[in-house]
Design an enzyme around this catalytic site. Structure first.
Site, mmCIF file in Angstrom:
data_model
loop_
_atom_site.group_PDB
_atom_site.id
_atom_site.type_symbol
_atom_site.label_atom_id
_atom_site.label_comp_id
_atom_site.label_asym_id
_atom_site.label_seq_id
_atom_site.Cartn_x
_atom_site.Cartn_y
_atom_site.Cartn_z
ATOM 1 N N ASP A 228 -7.829 52.653 11.888
ATOM 2 C CA ASP A 228 -7.753 51.779 13.059
ATOM 3 C C ASP A 228 -8.300 52.443 14.332
ATOM 4 O O ASP A 228 -7.903 53.569 14.665
ATOM 5 C CB ASP A 228 -6.305 51.402 13.362
ATOM 6 C CG ASP A 228 -5.562 50.850 12.182
ATOM 7 O OD1 ASP A 228 -6.066 50.950 11.053
ATOM 8 O OD2 ASP A 228 -4.458 50.336 12.379
ATOM 9 N N TRP B 235 -10.130 67.971 7.988
ATOM 10 C CA TRP B 235 -11.057 66.907 7.627
ATOM 11 C C TRP B 235 -10.220 65.647 7.412
ATOM 12 O O TRP B 235 -9.240 65.662 6.691
ATOM 13 C CB TRP B 235 -11.812 67.245 6.349
ATOM 14 C CG TRP B 235 -12.730 66.150 5.934
ATOM 15 C CD1 TRP B 235 -12.585 65.319 4.874
ATOM 16 C CD2 TRP B 235 -13.925 65.756 6.591
ATOM 17 N NE1 TRP B 235 -13.616 64.419 4.811
ATOM 18 C CE2 TRP B 235 -14.458 64.664 5.863
ATOM 19 C CE3 TRP B 235 -14.600 66.189 7.719
ATOM 20 C CZ2 TRP B 235 -15.636 64.016 6.228
ATOM 21 C CZ3 TRP B 235 -15.769 65.553 8.082
ATOM 22 C CH2 TRP B 235 -16.275 64.488 7.346
ATOM 23 N N TRP C 299 1.201 56.258 14.680
ATOM 24 C CA TRP C 299 0.425 55.082 14.290
ATOM 25 C C TRP C 299 -0.269 54.461 15.511
ATOM 26 O O TRP C 299 -0.273 55.017 16.596
ATOM 27 C CB TRP C 299 1.333 54.080 13.590
ATOM 28 C CG TRP C 299 1.508 54.366 12.118
ATOM 29 C CD1 TRP C 299 1.150 55.502 11.452
ATOM 30 C CD2 TRP C 299 2.116 53.501 11.151
ATOM 31 N NE1 TRP C 299 1.476 55.397 10.119
ATOM 32 C CE2 TRP C 299 2.065 54.181 9.903
ATOM 33 C CE3 TRP C 299 2.676 52.229 11.196
ATOM 34 C CZ2 TRP C 299 2.574 53.605 8.724
ATOM 35 C CZ3 TRP C 299 3.182 51.663 10.030
ATOM 36 C CH2 TRP C 299 3.112 52.344 8.800
ATOM 37 N N SER C 300 -0.811 53.280 15.296
ATOM 38 C CA SER C 300 -1.715 52.672 16.277
ATOM 39 C C SER C 300 -1.037 52.321 17.593
ATOM 40 O O SER C 300 0.184 52.181 17.682
ATOM 41 C CB SER C 300 -2.353 51.416 15.682
ATOM 42 O OG SER C 300 -3.266 51.741 14.662
ATOM 43 N N GLN D 106 -7.093 56.356 14.017
ATOM 44 C CA GLN D 106 -6.156 56.846 13.021
ATOM 45 C C GLN D 106 -6.848 57.801 12.048
ATOM 46 O O GLN D 106 -7.912 57.493 11.509
ATOM 47 C CB GLN D 106 -5.563 55.665 12.255
ATOM 48 C CG GLN D 106 -4.620 54.807 13.074
ATOM 49 C CD GLN D 106 -3.288 55.507 13.311
ATOM 50 O OE1 GLN D 106 -2.463 55.644 12.408
ATOM 51 N NE2 GLN D 106 -3.078 55.954 14.539
ATOM 52 N N ARG E 214 5.407 47.149 15.481
ATOM 53 C CA ARG E 214 4.391 48.178 15.708
ATOM 54 C C ARG E 214 3.184 47.675 16.504
ATOM 55 O O ARG E 214 2.990 46.504 16.721
ATOM 56 C CB ARG E 214 3.908 48.750 14.376
ATOM 57 C CG ARG E 214 3.373 47.755 13.351
ATOM 58 C CD ARG E 214 3.042 48.498 12.051
ATOM 59 N NE ARG E 214 2.554 47.643 10.976
ATOM 60 C CZ ARG E 214 3.315 47.096 10.041
ATOM 61 N NH1 ARG E 214 4.622 47.279 10.074
ATOM 62 N NH2 ARG E 214 2.773 46.347 9.087
ATOM 63 N N ASP E 215 2.371 48.669 16.917
ATOM 64 C CA ASP E 215 1.035 48.472 17.481
ATOM 65 C C ASP E 215 1.049 47.820 18.868
ATOM 66 O O ASP E 215 0.571 46.696 19.057
ATOM 67 C CB ASP E 215 0.164 47.638 16.533
ATOM 68 C CG ASP E 215 0.139 48.189 15.123
ATOM 69 O OD1 ASP E 215 0.346 49.395 14.962
ATOM 70 O OD2 ASP E 215 -0.076 47.401 14.185
ATOM 71 N N GLU F 67 -0.036 42.664 12.794
ATOM 72 C CA GLU F 67 -0.403 44.019 13.179
ATOM 73 C C GLU F 67 -1.415 43.974 14.326
ATOM 74 O O GLU F 67 -2.129 42.990 14.520
ATOM 75 C CB GLU F 67 -1.020 44.762 11.995
ATOM 76 C CG GLU F 67 -0.077 45.011 10.838
ATOM 77 C CD GLU F 67 -0.676 45.968 9.813
ATOM 78 O OE1 GLU F 67 -0.071 47.026 9.614
ATOM 79 O OE2 GLU F 67 -1.731 45.665 9.229
#
Length: 534
Positions: free
Chosen positions: A16, A11, A76-77, A32, A140-141, A195
């Protein structure tokens, strides 16, 4: 060599949106998830759902989970790019064994599977590491990539050097080996970490969307960033130069209340994709909670995705316009309407006969002669502060007028979405507000009031509002999507059948409801993989 991805099912927390796409007749949304609890955690993964219509969704097995030294601490994204031959590739940020942010590559295990249920990670990961001068946790991203006229792929990665936010540019011939350019695509001092950057073209004439790699005189480019410092999404319109790999904005970006935003409420880490099935660009975002951490733990989840929105360039060329995708209307049920209803000073009219906790409501206001409008003070540069100072209980001349949403019958709980009209030096100024100060009798809630200006002339047209209400989330669109505000509210009493919807006018001058239409909204179907049939 590729590494097969295997994930357990738990769960999970929604955050994102990642890598939305349309592939072989199926819409895909990755997002995410936290496998260890309802809050953002130390082991984030890519969950995966699919749909035929952007409304009804089927949860599949998770796409990416921490597995190698390059992402062992989180996946991550990132984004999806569909390469020639209908080959989707994922670029995503991994938190590696040393805690630094690196960019990794993954591909579908079976391209003939339209559900793309299984993904494999590139054995040569990571394909990008933090460049010199960039801190390990400020890189990142990656965006959806685009192919420039020279044939090379470009991708942006968000970052920061000192306090200068920026979008780094990388290019590649083969989508595996990436080289960083010496300069960022665009950067702004004192904006902090950028971000979830996004860049895409929009048609100058018309609402038709175009693929991310389109580059011709008929398009303008949008550059968007999610500012970590204030958790808002900002964008600028401008020109992308593929030879110099720089972005020249039409107006300077500062990262403050004067800049353009997709949405002036709870709307972050957004991502767009080109929907080739309907030739439109579609926008998603994450709307985080406004209740307490303990509330989220108690209910076992936090965070929702906004409704998907079509997005295009306004006729003025100065801003974008958004509107819920047309498929949302398939959820509409019973309809009630009001026409040509005058709202005098202090008037409140209930929209009865519907379930106000899940409703789609559209309202158009006509205003009489506006010469009596309040004068606009040029010092009022921050619309959110102005909405806070002039909330729904503060009487003006033209406004506040609008909707009271998720309200109790006695109005002890209510969320007010409303307008005020001011008279400026050369034009009328329209202010849109979302006032949550009396949204709930509960304590320990974020009841921030949001606000934005709406670029319309109320003297020569109607003032329109559409609000989509789904229990704790309210998405509102003024002037057919020129200004949008998303809010999260948690009434204690005004829930389910105890919720009411009202139109109101707390201004001294009358306004007229020329048209109001409201629909009960049916539940979208959310199911698990076992129930999905091709």
């Amino acid at each position: 060599m590729m590494v097969v991805v295997e994930c357990a099912n738990w769960w999970l927390d929604r955050a994102d949106p990642n890598g939305p796409m349309y592939y072989k007749g199926v819409y895909h949304l990755f997002y995410q998830y936290n496998p260890l609890g309802p809050l953002f955690g130390d082991k984030m993964i890519w969950a995966h759902s699919v749909s035929y219509d952007l409304i009804n969704w089927i949860h599949l097995s998770h796409a990416l989970c921490p597995s190698g030294p390059y992402d062992i601490n989180s996946c991550w994204s990132g984004s999806v790019t569909i390469l020639p031959g209908d080959k989707p590739f994922i670029l995503y940020t991994g938190i590696d064994a040393s805690g630094q942010q690196v960019q990794n590559l993954a591909m579908p295990e079976n391209l003939s599977d339209p559900l793309l249920k299984d993904w494999v990670k590139f054995s040569g990961n990571p394909v990008m590491t933090p460049p010199n001068g960039v801190k390990d946790d400020m890189f990142r991203d990656p965006t959806t990539a685009w192919q420039a006229p020279d044939g090379r792929w470009r991708v942006l990665v968000g970052g920061q050097i000192d306090n200068e936010g920026m979008a780094f540019v990388y290019w590649s011939w083969d989508f595996i080996h990436w080289t960083k350019l010496d300069h960022p695509l665009y950067s702004v001092q004192e904006t902090g970490m950028w971000e979830c950057p996004d860049i895409f073209p929009v048609s100058i004439n018309g609402t038709i969307g175009v693929d991310t790699s389109v580059l011709n005189p008929g398009v303008k480019h949008v550059l968007k960033t999610s500012l970590f410092s204030d958790k808002h999404d900002y964008y600028v319109l401008g020109t992308y130069d593929p030879q110099m790999d720089i972005f020249s904005p039409d107006t300077d970006f500062h990262g403050n209340s004067n800049d353009l935003r997709y949405d002036y409420g709870k709307f972050y880490a957004s991502k767009t994709f080109f929907d080739s099935a309907k030739n439109r660009r579609v926008l998603w975002a994450w709307a985080n909670e406004s209740d307490s951490t303990q509330d989220d733990i108690d209910k076992g989840w936090s965070g929702v995705q906004t409704v998907p929105r079509a997005i295009w360039l306004d006729k003025s060329g100065k801003q974008l316009v958004q509107w819920p995708v047309e498929e949302i209307e398939t959820l509409r049920g019973k309809q009630v309407s009001i026409h040509d209803k005058e709202l005098g000073s202090g008037s409140i009219v209930e929209v009865s006969g519907i379930t106000a906790s899940q409703v789609d409501v559209e309202i158009d206001f006509e205003l009489p002669e506006l010469e009596e409008a309040e004068l606009f003070d040029p010092a009022w540069v921050d619309p959110q502060q102005l909405c806070n100072d002039k909330n729904a209980s503060i009487q003006g001349r033209f406004g506040p007028f609008g909707l009271l949403i998720l309200a109790t019958e006695d109005l002890t709980e209510k969320t007010a979405i409303f307008f005020r009209i001011f008279k400026g030096q050369n034009k009328y100024v329209v202010l849109m507000c979302s006032d949550h100060s009396r949204s709930s009798l509960k304590e320990d809630l974020d009841k921030t009031t949001y606000g934005a200006f709406v670029d319309i002339d109320p003297h020569h047209g109607k003032v329109s509002l559409r609000s989509l209400v789904d229990h704790s989330i309210v998405e509102s669109f003024a002037a057919r999507g020129k200004t949008c505000i998303t809010t999260r509210v948690y009434p204690k009493v005004a829930v389910e059948n105890e919720a009411h919807l009202f139109a109101f006018n707390n201004g001294t001058q009358s306004v007229v409801i020329s048209s109001l239409n409201a629909w009960n909204m049916n539940q979208a179907r959310l199911s698990e993989e076992e129930s999905f049939k091709l």
